[in-house]
Design a protein around this motif. Structure first.
Motif, mmCIF file in Angstrom:
data_model
loop_
_atom_site.group_PDB
_atom_site.id
_atom_site.type_symbol
_atom_site.label_atom_id
_atom_site.label_comp_id
_atom_site.label_asym_id
_atom_site.label_seq_id
_atom_site.Cartn_x
_atom_site.Cartn_y
_atom_site.Cartn_z
ATOM 1 N N ALA A 275 45.094 30.577 47.951
ATOM 2 C CA ALA A 275 44.770 30.582 46.517
ATOM 3 C C ALA A 275 44.583 29.152 46.018
ATOM 4 O O ALA A 275 45.228 28.714 45.071
ATOM 5 C CB ALA A 275 45.859 31.305 45.723
ATOM 6 N N SER B 199 41.216 27.535 45.813
ATOM 7 C CA SER B 199 39.830 27.164 45.556
ATOM 8 C C SER B 199 39.687 26.446 44.222
ATOM 9 O O SER B 199 40.437 26.698 43.262
ATOM 10 C CB SER B 199 38.931 28.400 45.561
ATOM 11 N N TYR C 35 38.529 29.046 41.310
ATOM 12 C CA TYR C 35 39.452 30.068 40.809
ATOM 13 C C TYR C 35 40.840 29.538 40.459
ATOM 14 O O TYR C 35 41.535 30.151 39.636
ATOM 15 C CB TYR C 35 39.611 31.183 41.839
ATOM 16 N N ASP D 12 38.643 32.919 49.978
ATOM 17 C CA ASP D 12 38.726 32.063 48.802
ATOM 18 C C ASP D 12 38.235 30.654 49.105
ATOM 19 O O ASP D 12 37.472 30.066 48.323
ATOM 20 C CB ASP D 12 40.159 32.029 48.279
ATOM 21 N N ASN E 133 34.669 30.379 47.298
ATOM 22 C CA ASN E 133 35.022 29.889 45.965
ATOM 23 C C ASN E 133 35.375 28.409 45.953
ATOM 24 O O ASN E 133 35.609 27.840 44.889
ATOM 25 C CB ASN E 133 36.205 30.687 45.397
ATOM 26 N N SER F 148 43.054 41.441 48.554
ATOM 27 C CA SER F 148 42.030 40.409 48.748
ATOM 28 C C SER F 148 40.864 40.525 47.774
ATOM 29 O O SER F 148 40.055 39.585 47.659
ATOM 30 C CB SER F 148 41.503 40.467 50.186
ATOM 31 N N PHE G 78 39.899 37.728 45.308
ATOM 32 C CA PHE G 78 39.291 36.494 45.789
ATOM 33 C C PHE G 78 37.797 36.661 46.080
ATOM 34 O O PHE G 78 37.143 35.736 46.555
ATOM 35 C CB PHE G 78 40.021 36.014 47.045
ATOM 36 N N ARG H 152 33.724 37.510 44.947
ATOM 37 C CA ARG H 152 32.892 36.866 43.927
ATOM 38 C C ARG H 152 31.695 37.747 43.607
ATOM 39 O O ARG H 152 30.845 37.989 44.470
ATOM 40 C CB ARG H 152 32.422 35.503 44.428
ATOM 41 N N PRO I 185 35.638 37.259 40.158
ATOM 42 C CA PRO I 185 35.974 38.291 41.150
ATOM 43 C C PRO I 185 35.556 39.681 40.693
ATOM 44 O O PRO I 185 35.483 39.967 39.491
ATOM 45 C CB PRO I 185 37.492 38.180 41.288
#
Length: 407
Positions: A109, A111, A114, A187, A191, A345, A348, A350, A357
């Motif tokens: 987590a 990125s 995000y 991610d 992202n 998941s 995460f 796109r 998301p």
């Protein structure tokens, strides 16, 4: 041979439908030639400019951590140390991994798009992974040799395999594995490294345009960021320049790229992703950033689809077993634990039409609560109706049907 595709504004669908580059032909877009190689091979002064060793290292770390989660002699401290490895610590059997300054937790987590401004949610997600390790050690391991029953952790038969579940029927190793695919591999790839905020950060466009490479390296920063995204998808393939020859080379995203490719409803997705990575990288070399960004969106869309498809697939496989007169709960819980991870998941993924998301964290948390909410014993009480409702919610958000994903 040169193929001519005009104009650049035709958009993603035209690029996707045109098999532009499967044989290494150059492409001319808006009168600009892009040298598009047959394989993911890029050189400067005769030497490769492709590098994603950090991604391969993290995939290797994930492999070892998953293996230790299935060793009931493992301690919580040991598992959490593998997850949050510090350089030089003897956390792994591989000396190179021990010497590495890489780890899994700082890329979970993490990125730019995000989580750069969302550290509270980031911390919650990382806490989830640590809590799953804790449940494995404190709840599952002590009941390793006992038969699981509703509300009681233990083991269950699943054909020739044995599944080890917590009191709610969850296999923590499967849940951890599939959730890590989204929280780290997906991610970071779609992202972070494919984000324009990363690709175009600072002086990257000017330096890439001038061919200025990183200190002591043979690649520009923009080239390297794109390659790092590629590494999270293909970093353990035997021939990373031609990776689709051995799909399923890892326990993470590449494995399930192979599984979705094997479904006739989605056949071709692996080559779509590979070709987009290759053309996007060639566009960086050619300094054609509109083409680069179009290919990035295609990759983001296709990788997100993998997560959605596998979430529905596992929920539906569990439903089929659950509807039998004498369901094998080891089979049901194995599928649902994988499904839980893929649902997790989804936050995460796109949706490129919205650049967000398909399901945010709050929506994902609601779906997971629904999965465990048909009774006091979690998966022991789940109904086919709940699995159908969740499957339909997910499929409706994507561009595939429940039936396409279920088989």
């Amino acid at each position: 041979m040169i193929r001519k595709i005009l104009p650049v504004v035709v958009g993603l669908s035209a690029f996707t439908s045109c098999s532009l580059d499967d044989d290494g032909d150059d492409v001319i877009i808006d009168e600009i030639q892009i040298e598009n190689p047959a394989s993911y091979t890029f050189k400067r002064d005769g030497e490769s400019t492709v590098s994603f060793s950090g991604q391969t290292t993290r995939l290797d770390m994930g492999d070892e951590l998953l293996a230790k989660m299935m060793d009931p002699t493992s301690t919580l401290d040991a598992l959490q140390a593998m997850y949050a490895h510090e350089e030089g610590a003897a956390d792994f059997t591989d000396a190179d991994l021990n010497a590495s300054d890489k780890n899994l937790i700082t890329k979970t987590a993490a990125s730019v798009d995000y989580f750069a401004a969302n550290t509270a949610e980031q911390n919650e997600i990382r806490a989830d992974f640590n809590s799953w390790l804790q449940v494995q050690v404190e709840e599952v391991f002590p009941n390793w040799n006992s038969v699981a029953t509703a509300g009681v952790a233990g083991q269950l038969a699943d054909g020739s395999s044995t599944r080890y579940v917590n009191a709610q029927g969850l296999e923590m190793n499967q849940l951890f594995n599939k959730s890590l695919i989204g929280a780290l591999m997906v991610d970071q790839a779609i992202n972070n490294y494919l984000s324009t905020a990363v690709l175009d950060a600072g002086d990257n466009p000017d330096n890439n345009g001038a061919g200025i490479t990183e200190d002591g390296k043979n690649y520009t920063t923009m080239e390297h960021k794109w390659d790092e995204a590629y590494g999270y998808v293909f970093g353990q393939n035997a021939d990373a320049a031609n990776p689709n020859a051995d799909l399923g080379a890892d326990n993470f995203l590449n494995k399930y790229l192979g599984r979705v490719e094997g479904d006739e409803d989605f056949a071709g997705i692996a080559d779509d992703i590979f070709q987009a990575f290759k053309l996007g990288r060639a566009a960086i070399v050619a300094k054609q950033y509109t083409v680069r960004d179009q290919q990035a969106e295609l990759i983001q869309d296709k990788i997100s689809t993998i997560i959605g498809v596998r979430a529905v697939y596992y929920l539906q496989q569990a439903k089929l077993e659950l509807e039998k007169d004498s369901p094998a709960y080891g089979t049901v819980f194995h599928d649902l634990s994988e499904g839980y991870g893929f649902v997790y998941s989804l936050q995460f993924t796109r949706d490129t039409s919205k650049q967000s998301p398909y399901f945010n964290k709050e929506q994902v948390d609601e779906m997971l609560a629904q999965l465990l909410g048909d009774g006091t014993n979690g998966l022991w009480d789940v109904t086919p109706e709940t699995l159908d409702a969740l499957s339909e919610t997910i499929a409706n958000a994507f561009s595939f049907t429940l039936e396409e994903a279920a088989n």
